[in-house]
Write an enzyme that holds these catalytic residues in place. Sequence first.
Site, PDB file in Angstrom:
ATOM      1  N   HIS A 287      65.127 -24.016  13.009  1.00  8.94           N
ATOM      2  CA  HIS A 287      64.097 -25.049  12.889  1.00  8.94           C
ATOM      3  C   HIS A 287      64.660 -26.169  12.024  1.00  8.94           C
ATOM      4  O   HIS A 287      65.091 -25.927  10.899  1.00  8.94           O
ATOM      5  CB  HIS A 287      62.835 -24.463  12.250  1.00  8.94           C
ATOM      6  CG  HIS A 287      61.693 -25.419  12.196  1.00  8.94           C
ATOM      7  ND1 HIS A 287      60.711 -25.451  13.167  1.00  8.94           N
ATOM      8  CD2 HIS A 287      61.382 -26.389  11.312  1.00  8.94           C
ATOM      9  CE1 HIS A 287      59.839 -26.400  12.865  1.00  8.94           C
ATOM     10  NE2 HIS A 287      60.221 -26.983  11.744  1.00  8.94           N
ATOM     11  N   HIS A 330      58.957 -22.129   2.953  1.00  8.75           N
ATOM     12  CA  HIS A 330      59.914 -22.915   2.190  1.00  8.75           C
ATOM     13  C   HIS A 330      59.331 -23.419   0.877  1.00  8.75           C
ATOM     14  O   HIS A 330      58.119 -23.518   0.704  1.00  8.75           O
ATOM     15  CB  HIS A 330      60.441 -24.097   3.022  1.00  8.75           C
ATOM     16  CG  HIS A 330      59.354 -25.016   3.524  1.00  8.75           C
ATOM     17  ND1 HIS A 330      58.469 -24.659   4.513  1.00  8.75           N
ATOM     18  CD2 HIS A 330      59.035 -26.296   3.195  1.00  8.75           C
ATOM     19  CE1 HIS A 330      57.644 -25.662   4.773  1.00  8.75           C
ATOM     20  NE2 HIS A 330      57.960 -26.665   3.975  1.00  8.75           N
ATOM     21  N   GLU A 336      54.722 -32.731  -0.779  1.00 12.52           N
ATOM     22  CA  GLU A 336      54.225 -33.096   0.547  1.00 12.52           C
ATOM     23  C   GLU A 336      52.705 -33.244   0.560  1.00 12.52           C
ATOM     24  O   GLU A 336      51.978 -32.327   0.165  1.00 12.52           O
ATOM     25  CB  GLU A 336      54.639 -32.034   1.573  1.00 12.52           C
ATOM     26  CG  GLU A 336      56.131 -31.761   1.617  1.00 12.52           C
ATOM     27  CD  GLU A 336      56.472 -30.565   2.500  1.00 12.52           C
ATOM     28  OE1 GLU A 336      55.529 -29.923   3.025  1.00 12.52           O
ATOM     29  OE2 GLU A 336      57.662 -30.259   2.654  1.00 12.52           O
ATOM     30  N   TYR A 345      47.923 -28.731  14.245  1.00 13.65           N
ATOM     31  CA  TYR A 345      49.265 -28.666  13.676  1.00 13.65           C
ATOM     32  C   TYR A 345      49.842 -27.290  13.958  1.00 13.65           C
ATOM     33  O   TYR A 345      49.162 -26.265  13.754  1.00 13.65           O
ATOM     34  CB  TYR A 345      49.205 -28.943  12.179  1.00 13.65           C
ATOM     35  CG  TYR A 345      50.527 -28.872  11.470  1.00 13.65           C
ATOM     36  CD1 TYR A 345      51.618 -29.589  11.925  1.00 13.65           C
ATOM     37  CD2 TYR A 345      50.688 -28.083  10.334  1.00 13.65           C
ATOM     38  CE1 TYR A 345      52.838 -29.527  11.279  1.00 13.65           C
ATOM     39  CE2 TYR A 345      51.901 -28.018   9.670  1.00 13.65           C
ATOM     40  CZ  TYR A 345      52.972 -28.741  10.147  1.00 13.65           C
ATOM     41  OH  TYR A 345      54.177 -28.671   9.501  1.00 13.65           O
ATOM     42  N   HIS A 360      51.159 -29.763  -0.889  1.00 18.06           N
ATOM     43  CA  HIS A 360      52.109 -28.737  -1.312  1.00 18.06           C
ATOM     44  C   HIS A 360      53.102 -29.426  -2.236  1.00 18.06           C
ATOM     45  O   HIS A 360      53.971 -30.168  -1.784  1.00 18.06           O
ATOM     46  CB  HIS A 360      52.818 -28.121  -0.100  1.00 18.06           C
ATOM     47  CG  HIS A 360      51.878 -27.507   0.891  1.00 18.06           C
ATOM     48  ND1 HIS A 360      51.978 -27.715   2.247  1.00 18.06           N
ATOM     49  CD2 HIS A 360      50.786 -26.718   0.709  1.00 18.06           C
ATOM     50  CE1 HIS A 360      51.003 -27.066   2.859  1.00 18.06           C
ATOM     51  NE2 HIS A 360      50.268 -26.455   1.948  1.00 18.06           N
ATOM     52  N   HIS A 366      55.082 -22.695   0.701  1.00 19.87           N
ATOM     53  CA  HIS A 366      54.140 -22.913   1.794  1.00 19.87           C
ATOM     54  C   HIS A 366      54.832 -22.613   3.118  1.00 19.87           C
ATOM     55  O   HIS A 366      56.041 -22.371   3.176  1.00 19.87           O
ATOM     56  CB  HIS A 366      53.564 -24.331   1.766  1.00 19.87           C
ATOM     57  CG  HIS A 366      54.582 -25.422   1.697  1.00 19.87           C
ATOM     58  ND1 HIS A 366      55.313 -25.685   0.568  1.00 19.87           N
ATOM     59  CD2 HIS A 366      54.986 -26.338   2.611  1.00 19.87           C
ATOM     60  CE1 HIS A 366      56.130 -26.703   0.774  1.00 19.87           C
ATOM     61  NE2 HIS A 366      55.962 -27.114   2.016  1.00 19.87           N
TER      62      HIS A 366
END
Length: 429
Positions: A287, A330, A336, A345, A360, A366
């Site tokens: 990803h 992560h 963020e 989402y 976050h 998160h």
Amino acid sequence: MEKKNLIGFRNFFQSEAITGAIPELQNSPQKHPMGLYAEQITGSAFTAPRAENFKTWVYRIRPSVQHGVFEKSPNVALLWQSDFSNEDLDPNQLRWDSAATLKFSGDFLSGVRTVVGAGSPAEQRGASLGWYGMNQSMKNSAFYSADGELLLLPQNGNLLIRTELGDLNVEPGEIVCVPRGFRVQINPQGSSAFGYYCENYGSPFKLPELGPIGANGLANPRHFESPVARFEKNDDSWKIISKMNGKFFTGSMNGSPFDVVGWSGNYAPYKYDLRKFNTINTVSFDHPDPSIFTVLTAPSETPGCPHMDFVIFPPRWMVAEKTFRPPYFHRNVMSEWMGLIFGSYDAKADGFSPGGASLHNCMSGHGPDRDVYEAAIQAALKPEKIDSTLAFMFESRYAWIPSRWALEKSGLLQKNYQQCWESLKPASF
């Protein structure tokens, strides 16, 4: 002949509502042939490098100095917070329900609701982020921010952005940026309008460098649109509302502030259709980091560490094999703040709805909730189109600090957000 918006990102433009409004030989003639006033609007230090030197010459009916005496207006934009230098931050993961459910009564300034922010305009660092909502137009009044540039993301309802250089019509799925200092009216085109805002106190947004991506990809400069010249000529009474260091002041003038007959330069409002973003993605495995979805970036004095990035998660194909496709769990140094324009989402099964927001902060863990995680580790990894969605993120080197209104008075803070991860099972081996 139809007048179309000027195309390009921070190109040198010129636009005339009447031929001859822009002098042929010099920016500031001894006497303008039409009797107009030459005025320069500068958006950078005079000695800034050429690529970062922003200025525009305007030729107007009245000079902007005719605004009368500014007086403090403490009742303007009561819930627009600008200074976070003395506020407490929160390391917890936070999420808010959609603010579209709130009742907004009034014009744009009365409908701004700050959710998070960092720094202060006095320090020329940080930003203020949140929502706006309105059901009225600004009546014979114009607003400008001396604190920073204003980026708006409509979520519901179209906007008519009236600026000194001309008008911009903006709809959900588009963004509009009003640079620092420009007088503007922000009006709903229908009965009401709602969306997100960012006021950036630091370096202005620019297009990110493409690096190994090469010549093409992400946001294309030719898809950005700036206004064409349009002017009003009248003697009506107008209010000019100034925002400086988070305080509001009001002056008055006779005649419309939107009286620019011609302009030339590279400092101008602009809009961009996010649906034209050329998404870059992995076609093998893993990803990718969200940096590949950066539309605009505001650099800091530290190379490679932006003051703030504006990132989107648009419709796109997912084709990666032998990998976990949603965002992985992560923690990172960038903080963020996310919102959702429409759709859903892919990292959240529920609880994150259009008009909502999440926070976050730096090094707070998160990632996907349990339902998304369980589905992702069992999914058949065939090519899949993520469609009908548009999420965004303002990512900053500064920790975002929630406003007291967002935490205590909005009624939108989700008290049980962290529970979406509590049911994740420990590894069994």
